[in-house]
Design a protein around this motif. Structure first.
Motif, short mmCIF file in Angstrom:
data_model
loop_
_atom_site.label_atom_id
_atom_site.label_comp_id
_atom_site.label_asym_id
_atom_site.label_seq_id
_atom_site.Cartn_x
_atom_site.Cartn_y
_atom_site.Cartn_z
N LEU A 432 0.76 -1.22 0.17
CA LEU A 432 -0.03 -0.03 0.00
C LEU A 432 0.85 1.10 -0.01
CD1 LEU A 432 -2.81 -0.92 2.65
CD2 LEU A 432 -2.85 -1.08 0.10
N ALA A 433 1.91 1.20 0.82
CA ALA A 433 2.82 2.49 0.83
C ALA A 433 3.66 2.55 -0.57
CB ALA A 433 3.88 2.14 1.81
N LEU A 434 3.89 1.45 -1.40
CA LEU A 434 4.51 1.59 -2.65
C LEU A 434 3.27 2.24 -3.60
CD1 LEU A 434 6.27 -1.90 -2.74
CD2 LEU A 434 7.34 0.26 -2.97
N ALA A 435 2.23 1.95 -3.31
CA ALA A 435 1.14 2.53 -4.09
C ALA A 435 1.11 4.01 -4.04
CB ALA A 435 -0.32 1.89 -3.89
N VAL A 436 1.09 4.47 -2.46
CA VAL A 436 0.99 5.84 -2.35
C VAL A 436 2.22 6.51 -3.09
CG1 VAL A 436 1.03 7.49 -0.41
CG2 VAL A 436 -0.31 5.62 -0.23
N SER A 437 3.50 5.84 -2.71
CA SER A 437 4.68 6.47 -3.32
C SER A 437 4.58 6.39 -5.09
CB SER A 437 5.98 5.71 -3.00
OG SER A 437 6.94 6.00 -3.82
N ARG A 438 4.01 5.53 -5.70
CA ARG A 438 3.68 5.37 -7.25
C ARG A 438 2.76 6.69 -7.49
NH1 ARG A 438 1.28 3.13 -11.25
NH2 ARG A 438 2.42 1.46 -12.63
N THR A 439 1.97 6.91 -6.66
CA THR A 439 0.88 8.13 -7.02
C THR A 439 1.71 9.33 -6.97
OG1 THR A 439 -0.67 7.09 -5.54
CG2 THR A 439 -0.98 9.38 -6.05
N THR A 440 2.66 9.73 -6.16
CA THR A 440 3.41 10.94 -6.38
C THR A 440 3.85 11.08 -7.62
OG1 THR A 440 5.61 9.84 -5.65
CG2 THR A 440 3.93 10.70 -3.93
N ASP A 441 4.25 10.33 -8.49
CA ASP A 441 4.78 10.42 -9.96
C ASP A 441 3.69 10.94 -10.60
OD1 ASP A 441 6.54 10.40 -12.04
OD2 ASP A 441 6.06 8.41 -12.52
N TYR A 442 2.26 11.04 -10.10
CA TYR A 442 1.13 11.33 -10.99
C TYR A 442 0.28 12.52 -10.26
CZ TYR A 442 1.92 7.26 -13.86
OH TYR A 442 2.59 6.31 -14.46
N SER A 443 1.01 12.63 -9.23
CA SER A 443 0.47 13.73 -8.42
C SER A 443 1.35 14.92 -7.74
CB SER A 443 -0.54 13.23 -7.13
OG SER A 443 -1.27 14.18 -6.46
N SER A 444 1.88 15.72 -8.92
CA SER A 444 2.84 16.62 -8.04
C SER A 444 2.82 17.76 -9.44
CB SER A 444 4.53 15.90 -8.41
OG SER A 444 5.24 17.13 -8.94
N ASN A 445 3.24 18.87 -9.02
CA ASN A 445 3.16 20.03 -9.58
C ASN A 445 4.09 20.21 -10.86
OD1 ASN A 445 5.44 21.31 -8.55
ND2 ASN A 445 4.36 22.43 -7.18
N LEU A 446 4.63 18.99 -11.18
CA LEU A 446 5.58 18.83 -12.21
C LEU A 446 5.05 17.86 -13.24
CD1 LEU A 446 8.98 18.33 -10.42
CD2 LEU A 446 7.98 20.46 -11.30
N CYS A 447 3.81 17.64 -13.07
CA CYS A 447 3.15 16.58 -14.17
C CYS A 447 2.64 17.58 -14.97
CB CYS A 447 1.78 15.83 -13.43
SG CYS A 447 2.50 14.72 -12.27
N SER A 448 2.19 17.45 -16.33
CA SER A 448 1.80 18.03 -17.38
C SER A 448 0.52 17.39 -18.12
CB SER A 448 2.96 18.47 -18.25
OG SER A 448 3.56 17.17 -18.81
N TRP A 449 -0.13 18.26 -18.95
CA TRP A 449 -1.10 17.48 -19.77
C TRP A 449 -0.89 17.35 -21.28
CZ3 TRP A 449 -5.42 15.08 -18.07
CH2 TRP A 449 -6.35 14.66 -19.07
N HIS A 450 -0.93 16.11 -21.60
CA HIS A 450 -0.44 15.65 -23.13
C HIS A 450 -1.62 15.77 -23.95
CE1 HIS A 450 1.01 13.61 -26.53
NE2 HIS A 450 2.20 13.20 -25.76
N ALA A 451 -1.64 17.00 -24.84
CA ALA A 451 -2.58 17.19 -25.65
C ALA A 451 -2.88 16.43 -26.86
CB ALA A 451 -2.36 18.76 -26.28
N GLY A 452 -1.81 15.89 -27.20
CA GLY A 452 -2.04 14.64 -28.24
C GLY A 452 -2.61 13.38 -27.86
N ARG A 453 -2.44 13.14 -26.77
CA ARG A 453 -2.97 12.02 -26.01
C ARG A 453 -4.44 12.02 -25.09
NH1 ARG A 453 2.45 9.94 -25.00
NH2 ARG A 453 1.84 9.69 -22.97
N ASP A 454 -4.53 13.36 -24.93
CA ASP A 454 -5.48 13.83 -23.93
C ASP A 454 -5.37 12.83 -22.41
OD1 ASP A 454 -6.81 15.29 -25.85
OD2 ASP A 454 -8.55 14.20 -26.01
#
Length: 921
Positions: A432-454
């Motif tokens: 469960l902790a690994l899943a939380v850690s995995r989440t940080t890769d998708y929940s940071s202000n360094l994530c972006s939106w890919h307009a080509g793939r939505d």
């Protein structure tokens, strides 16, 4: 003095083409692949790791002359082992019990029925110990980095004791009693992960409101798109302006959406437009590599200004769009004050506020004032991640009580060696902790939106922490990109597919000081200065430590991952490039000298080295890291007995004209050099190379080595000669360097390949020499006539053979483009090996494998197809030396496909009716 050990398959021949093909295909495998448990950098493909371990342990038939006395017997047995490896490396067969049992029998046959212990002291993402476990070996891994330790434990150590156990979540009992491998554990990960998600939503769900679209329909938000802002540098117009790399939200045809920004009453107003008439060129955004521009008045905004504003804490953020779940696909909605105000919350008090590393190559955010790990997350993301981290401990207590209720005894904690309810609760909580850690890769202000793939882009698109100007903040409770329960399902799916036996062992240990007694070593060490593993790992580790500090206190005891001892040549940490090189070389030599003195001496060690794409073979040279690796191994007392280029890219991709795509990595087989190894001269070294290289090449080609890989594979037997002696002295008495040895090996390879020419027919011998001098260009017919006579042929015979044109005092070879059409092979007066290669290569390029396979039986009636393959290798080599990438690709493609073409050709009869006298295309 070392005793002679049996030569292993990896030291002679492996089915390289099949291994590389499986490794490249593995990149497209997602759900259930162990690499998706958690991100780690530069993992070895599982198929490569499995194949290397098998070939490292299994005897080559030449080392068992009592069973395989002749070359033909050895070739047949080698082909049988290659066939097993080809089946074994396919992803769908990775858990096939029949194939794995066959592989294990072969290993035991070669190890005297003793199961070896295999250790990777730089375990990283855990590929090597996992594949050792899959092959039934005693699998061990160790690493200084606690993130690597946690990932590897989750792969090979935690599941096996729970194989066959039912889940303890109360409602799971309704699903039946059959729980193969670790599927019961996987089910509990899903069940308790869902409970965690629901409990988190109960506490903080109000921070993730729905949004109403233009038709009044309430929609679940997928993500909020934000733009960082600075104050316009024009003092006459000091309004807050956005830094946006692209205004586009979706570029999918028929679903285009973009953001229109306008200045209204001194503020920026953002409106989503749903049409294809969006901005282009420089107007597509407000910032690029050259700097930014103010949308308020066009004032240029240099990076020096942006950096100073960021470091002063004056960088803000505007909400510019909302992405929501639609009936079919995404819906893009203009921002509103409700959603902006909902995100304006207090930052939690207990957050990972450690400073980011001073790593200017990989960390760009400190330049703009984002200097701590907490700065890499919005306040809402910090609230969510601290909530989930805290819930790991709470969920662990729930699991413990449910396990007791299911009949488990309490037992000891996991780190104390327990096997009861406490240990089980710790185990599930780790995932469960690994899943939380995995989440940080998708929940940071360094994530972006890919307009080509939505879709959402995660932080680690590459092995660095970049600066992102317009970032996407995901909704952890949606059903789309980056949601938390999605991370749970990724983790559980991996556990479902793990071999789960026998149990492996993973420890946190420094490779320079740990014990290596009687283990077989297969390892993927750090690649000189390519990746700052520890610096990057801290991004995840600070959250893992928060989640697990009361569950696995020994494993996550340090505030950050260890840095000083990490075997990476980081200039910023070791007083510049020279200090970094010295640190790496000393550490590397120390580790491998220690291994040499303690590890299993009957089985060779295997070591991986990762090429960077800019590494080259020009003049026999390669990268600093490559030379350092070879120098270090040889200095530490190792003899390098084989080098194999391992790929995870498309095998016939060319990077540029004259440069073929280099291997993703190279695996070296090494044995301890004899203590009384003698000194030899350069001339003796060259003589030994010429003696051993031809037979080594012949055996290599049985493994379908591609032309593009031959030069690298040939380094193995060449550097084996060099490294078996204590020194090689040149004419002046100086010790020959690895760099000079590699140049000699490449030169000898040229000579060995060139010696094949004498075995070809006269027309082919002429064509090779002409191609070497002129390519497809024309030259004086008198010179051509002299060359033809010296090759025991004539210009007339060459013209009748259909490979040459002589006219107006000029002569030229007919190019592949001119020979890609109809070939009336039965009507040819004479078919040369040259004509066969050029025509087959051209036909393959323009008409595909089926056409060539149908033609092969008739080619086989006229010339030796083995000679055709040999010439293909030689012509690739010549084209590469000439810098002709188009020709090199042409010949590489033919030989790369040779095995498939041969197999496919058997379905076509070699006899044809007299009426079919030509192949019509």
């Amino acid at each position: 003095m070392t005793t002679a050990s049996k030569k292993k398959l990896i030291e002679v021949s492996i089915p390289l083409d099949a291994i590389n093909e499986a490794s490249a295909r593995e990149k497209s495998i997602r759900h259930g692949h162990p690499s998706t448990l958690h991100l780690y950098w530069s993992r070895k493909p599982l198929s490569t790791s499995r194949a290397v371990l098998f070939a490292q342990l299994v005897d080559d038939p030449s080392s068992r002359p009592e069973e395989f006395p002749t070359t033909e017997d050895q070739d047949r047995e080698r082909a049988r082992l290659h066939d097993l490896m080809k089946r074994m490396v396919i992803w769908e067969n990775s858990n096939d019990p029949v194939i794995l049992a066959e592989a294990r029998r072969e290993i035991l046959k070669s190890t005297g029925e003793t199961v070896p212990s295999v250790l990777d002291p730089f375990t990283g993402g855990g590929s090597i110990p996992l594949e050792a476990q899959r092959l039934g070996l005693h699998a061990e891994g160790s690493d200084l980095n606690p993130l690597a330790v946690l990932i590897s434990k989750a792969l090979i150590e935690l599941p096996p004791p729970l194989a066959g156990n039912a889940p303890v979540f109360p409602e799971s009992k309704l699903q039946g009693a059959n729980w193969p491998k670790a599927s019961g554990l996987a089910e509990d990960i899903r069940r308790y992960g869902r409970w965690m998600r629901d409990e988190a939503y109960r506490r903080i769900g109000h921070l993730y409101p729905t949004v109403t679209d233009s038709s009044g329909t309430e929609r679940t938000v997928i993500a909020w798109k934000w733009a960082r802002t600075v104050i316009n540098p024009n003092p006459a117009n000091p309004i807050e302006v956005p830094l946006v790399s692209s205004w586009w939200l979706s570029k999918k045809k028929g679903k285009e959406a973009w953001v229109e920004a306008q200045v209204v009453n001194g503020q920026i107003q953002y409106t989503v437009r749903n049409n294809a008439e969006g901005p282009t060129g420089d107007a597509e955004g407000t910032i690029n590599r050259r700097g930014a521009v103010s949308i308020a008045d066009g004032t240029p905004i240099p990076f020096t200004y942006i950096r100073s504003e960021g470091k002063a804490g004056r960088m803000g953020a505007h909400l510019i769009a909302i992405v929501a779940e639609g009936t079919r696909g995404r819906v893009y909605i203009s921002p509103n004050s409700t959603h902006f105000n909902t995100a304006e919350i207090l930052r939690p008090t207990e957050i990972p506020d450690s400073s980011l590393a001073r790593n200017p190559r990989d960390f760009k955010t400190p330049n703009y004032g984002l200097t701590t790990f907490a700065d890499l997350f919005t306040d809402r993301q910090l609230v969510a991640l601290t909530t989930l981290s805290d819930l790991v401990s709470e969920t662990r207590e729930k699991i413990f009580h449910d396990a007791l209720a299911a009949g488990m005894s309490a037992g000891e904690r996991l780190e104390d060696g327990g096997i009861g309810a406490h240990a089980y609760a710790d185990t599930v909580a780790t995932y469960l902790a690994l899943a939380v850690s995995r989440t940080t890769d998708y929940s940071s202000n360094l994530c972006s939106w890919h307009a080509g793939r939505d879709t959402l882009r995660n932080v680690f698109g590459r092995q660095a922490i970049p600066m992102v100007w317009d970032f996407a903040e995901t909704n952890l409770f949606s059903r789309s990109s980056g949601n938390f329960y999605g991370q749970i399902t990724w983790v559980a799916k991996v556990v479902d597919n793990l071999p789960a036996s026998p149990r492996g062992l993973v420890t946190q240990a420094d490779a320079a000081t740990r014990d290596y007694s009687d283990v077989v070593i297969s390892t993927d060490p750090p690649y000189y200065d390519n990746i700052g593993y520890s610096d990057l790992s801290d991004f995840f580790y600070v959250w893992l430590r928060r989640s697990l500090r009361n569950i696995l206190p020994s494993t996550v005891s340090t505030m950050l991952t260890p840095k000083a001892e990490e075997l990476v040549a980081n200039p910023y940490r070791h007083d510049g490039k020279d200090g970094a090189a010295e640190f790496f070389i000393d550490g590397f030599n120390s580790v491998f000298a220690r291994i040499r003195g303690q590890a299993n001496r009957e089985i060779p060690m295997t070591v991986y080295y990762a090429y960077k794409q800019q590494d080259t073979r020009d003049s026999g040279t390669a990268s600093t890291g490559w030379h350092t690796l070879l120098d270090g191994l040889i200095a530490a007392g190792w003899e390098v007995t084989a080098t194999w280029p391992m790929r995870s890219e498309l095998t016939n991709r060319m990077l540029a004209r004259g440069t073929n795509a280099l291997a993703s990595s190279i695996v070296l087989a090494c044995r301890p050099r004899s203590q009384d190894a003698r000194i030899i001269s350069k001339s003796q070294f060259v003589s030994q190379l010429k003696s051993e290289l031809p037979e080594a090449l012949r055996t290599m080609l049985q493994g379908n080595v591609q032309p593009v890989d031959l030069a690298q594979a040939a380094i193995g037997p060449g550097i084996s000669v060099f490294s078996r002696y204590s020194r090689v002295r040149d004419a002046a008495g100086n010790t020959m360097s690895v760099k000079d040895a590699l140049m000699l090996i490449n030169h000898t390879l040229d000579e060995v390949l060139g010696e094949q020419e004498s075995d070809f027919d006269p027309e082919t011998r002429f064509a090779i020499k002409w191609y070497r001098q002129n390519g497809w260009s024309s030259d004086n017919s008198g010179l051509a006539d002299q060359l033809a006579r010296s090759s025991d042929t004539s210009l007339g015979a060459l013209e009748r053979g259909g490979i040459l044109e002589a006219a107006a005092g000029k002569t030229r070879l007919l190019s592949p483009t001119e020979l890609n059409g109809m070939w009336q092979i039965e009507r040819d007066e004479h078919v040369s090996i040259w004509e066969a290669v050029i025509r087959l290569a051209a036909l393959l390029k323009h008409h595909g494998t089926e056409t060539v396979a149908e033609l092969l039986p008739r080619v086989r009636q006229r010339v030796s197809v083995d000679a055709v393959k040999e010439l293909g290798f030689l012509l690739f080599h010549e084209a590469e030396k000439k810098g002709d990438g188009e020709d090199a690709l042409l010949f590489n493609s033919l030989i790369s496909s040779w095995g498939d073409l041969q197999r496919q050709s058997h379905s076509y009869s070699a006899e044809f009716p007299e009426t079919q006298s030509s192949l019509e295309i």
